[in-house]
Enzyme design. Structure first.
Site, PDB file in Angstrom:
ATOM      1  N   TYR A  68       0.838  -1.213   0.000  1.00 18.93           N
ATOM      2  CA  TYR A  68       0.000   0.000   0.000  1.00 18.93           C
ATOM      3  C   TYR A  68       0.863   1.249   0.000  1.00 18.93           C
ATOM      4  CZ  TYR A  68       0.542  -0.805   5.083  1.00 18.93           C
ATOM      5  OH  TYR A  68       1.046  -1.056   6.334  1.00 18.93           O
TER       6      TYR A  68
ATOM      7  N   ILE B 189       9.904  -2.937   1.736  1.00 23.42           N
ATOM      8  CA  ILE B 189      10.205  -1.810   2.628  1.00 23.42           C
ATOM      9  C   ILE B 189      11.717  -1.641   2.792  1.00 23.42           C
ATOM     10  CG2 ILE B 189       9.916  -0.884   4.968  1.00 23.42           C
ATOM     11  CD1 ILE B 189       7.198  -2.440   5.039  1.00 23.42           C
TER      12      ILE B 189
ATOM     13  N   ASP C  50      19.794 -10.615   4.211  1.00 21.69           N
ATOM     14  CA  ASP C  50      18.508 -11.202   3.825  1.00 21.69           C
ATOM     15  C   ASP C  50      18.824 -12.588   3.270  1.00 21.69           C
ATOM     16  OD1 ASP C  50      16.132 -11.991   2.413  1.00 21.69           O
ATOM     17  OD2 ASP C  50      15.507  -9.895   2.398  1.00 21.69           O
TER      18      ASP C  50
ATOM     19  N   ARG D 166       8.036  -6.042  13.331  1.00 19.34           N
ATOM     20  CA  ARG D 166       7.138  -6.707  14.276  1.00 19.34           C
ATOM     21  C   ARG D 166       7.847  -6.850  15.615  1.00 19.34           C
ATOM     22  NH1 ARG D 166       3.642  -5.385  11.553  1.00 19.34           N
ATOM     23  NH2 ARG D 166       1.929  -6.573  10.617  1.00 19.34           N
TER      24      ARG D 166
ATOM     25  N   ASP E   9       8.429   0.972  16.880  1.00 15.44           N
ATOM     26  CA  ASP E   9       7.055   1.262  16.434  1.00 15.44           C
ATOM     27  C   ASP E   9       6.172   0.043  16.662  1.00 15.44           C
ATOM     28  OD1 ASP E   9       5.125   2.995  15.032  1.00 15.44           O
ATOM     29  OD2 ASP E   9       5.219   1.471  13.455  1.00 15.44           O
TER      30      ASP E   9
ATOM     31  N   GLU F 284       1.199  -6.961  21.370  1.00 14.78           N
ATOM     32  CA  GLU F 284       0.435  -5.814  20.844  1.00 14.78           C
ATOM     33  C   GLU F 284      -1.054  -5.915  21.144  1.00 14.78           C
ATOM     34  OE1 GLU F 284       1.011  -3.664  17.298  1.00 14.78           O
ATOM     35  OE2 GLU F 284       3.185  -3.781  17.439  1.00 14.78           O
TER      36      GLU F 284
ATOM     37  N   HIS G 230       2.708   1.863  16.624  1.00 17.23           N
ATOM     38  CA  HIS G 230       2.485   1.157  15.357  1.00 17.23           C
ATOM     39  C   HIS G 230       1.846   2.083  14.310  1.00 17.23           C
ATOM     40  CE1 HIS G 230       2.121  -3.198  13.768  1.00 17.23           C
ATOM     41  NE2 HIS G 230       2.254  -2.361  12.754  1.00 17.23           N
TER      42      HIS G 230
END
Ligand code: NAD
Ligand code: COI
Length: 325
Positions: A97, A153, A172, A229, A253, A258, A290
């Protein structure tokens, strides 16, 4: 049926509904075993929350003949995947998004840590200007930034940082992109990073990827940024390292537990989770609830693209954003 509707989403729900001539029923309530019955008669469910989507929700959806759940966000870590599968409920997310929204937020967090912005603001608010001007910052372009995860991201974070002149090194295990220097061992990244920033999914394999043992490899002058996360970082180990000055600071964040943060927000009071409160009391820690994703562009895309997928599911089609676990 559109759960967890926030005020800023309303205009985009209305515009999608008008453009597509599809009725969208909304509620501000989150999707739980208690609220799922409000979706009776709907062709699909759309939701956004960091709280769990438990088995009972999928069992009840199946009993009600609802066959799809379309998330308005990226992460699927809070979905009981076995239960969704067992009930033949199809899931979609909105994977892109605005990767840029989270990337810009992460870079801005790095800059606030390096310039000790939280302390400066506190000193100014307390009228202690002499103390404020005594703080010496560091320049981003002179730092080595370690990026863990270079998907949508992480790659955008790398692009921004390289544009600002920082040295970027990445880790990665599954996805190497051109134009990025990678290390093969996460420990190597931890040792050399002045700032470590996390951009990978939360899942059993990444739980406490950053932990007591490997935090000890980081420089005492290093900072940690987590806009991915909470479960990826062993919170107690981070708190200990910050208290013992084995790390210079952190910007968080996302948090372990949570569910508590979500409940607190829904009830309009502070998050009482004790680790959260400990971190909140530290002047070298920046906490945000968040919100890295939360921009106008992101909200528009989250609403429209999730509703597109829900509609496609209802028409027996295969949405591009279906998540195959
Ligand atoms: P992505 O799928 O495009 O990229 C994730 C990358 O992580 C992949 O390249 C993958 O290979 C890598 N990865 C997986 N396991 C790894 C490991 N053990 N070590 C290092 N890298 C690993 O996902 P994305 O769109 O870049 O999003 C990343 C995460 O950001 C999401 O899963 C979500 O949890 C989080 N997120 C947070 C916010 C927010 O508002 N804070 C918003 C959106 C997404
Ligand atoms: C995501 O899109 O995965 C996020 O972390 C955003 C949040 C509102 C759930």
């Amino acid at each position: 049926m559109f759960y967890g509707m926030r005020p800023e989403e309303k205009e985009y729900v209305i515009s999608w509904s008008q453009q597509n001539n599809v009725q969208v029923k909304t509620t501000a309530e989150l999707l739980t075993a208690d609220t799922v019955e409000q979706a009776q008669g709907a062709d699909g469910i759309v939701a956004l929350q960091t709280q769990a989507y438990p088995k009972e929700v999928f069992d009840k959806m199946s009993q009600m003949g609802i066959k799809s759940l379309s998330l308005r966000n990226v992460g699927t870590d809070n979905v009981d995947k076995e239960a969704a599968k067992a009930n033949n409920i199809r899931i979609s997310n909105v994977p892109a998004y605005s990767p840029n929204a989270i990337a810009e937020f992460a870079v801005s967090s790095m800059m606030q840590l390096l310039r000790q912005t939280r302390k400066v603001i506190q000193y100014v608010e307390d009228g202690e200007l002499k103390e404020a001007v005594a703080l010496v910052g560091k320049e981003l372009s002179a730092q080595t930034i370690g990026v863990v995860g270079t998907g949508r991201i992480g790659k955008r974070v790398v692009d921004i940082l390289q544009g600002m002149g920082a040295k970027v090194v990445a880790y990665d295990p599954a996805f190497h992109q051109p134009g990025i220097d990678y290390v093969d061992d996460l420990n190597d990244l931890l040792k050399q990073s002045d700032v470590l920033t996390l951009h990978l999914p939360g899942m059993p394999a990444t739980e406490h990827l950053i932990n007591e043992k490997n935090i000890s490899l980081m420089k005492p002058s290093a900072y940690l940024v987590n806009a991915a996360r909470g479960m990826i970082v062993e919170t107690r180990a981070l708190i200990n390292a910050l208290k013992e000055r084995r790390l210079a600071g952190a910007a968080l964040d996302t948090f372990e537990n949570e569910d508590e943060l979500g409940k607190a927000m829904a009830q309009g009071h502070d998050n009482q989770d004790s680790d959260y409160q400990t971190l909140k009391s530290m002047d070298n820690v920046i906490l945000t609830p968040h919100i890295a994703y939360h921009t106008d562009i992101a909200v528009h895309n989250m609403v429209h693209q999730s509703l597109d997928s829900a509609y496609q599911f209802s028409q027996g089609q295969n949405p591009e954003n279906e998540v195959k676990f």
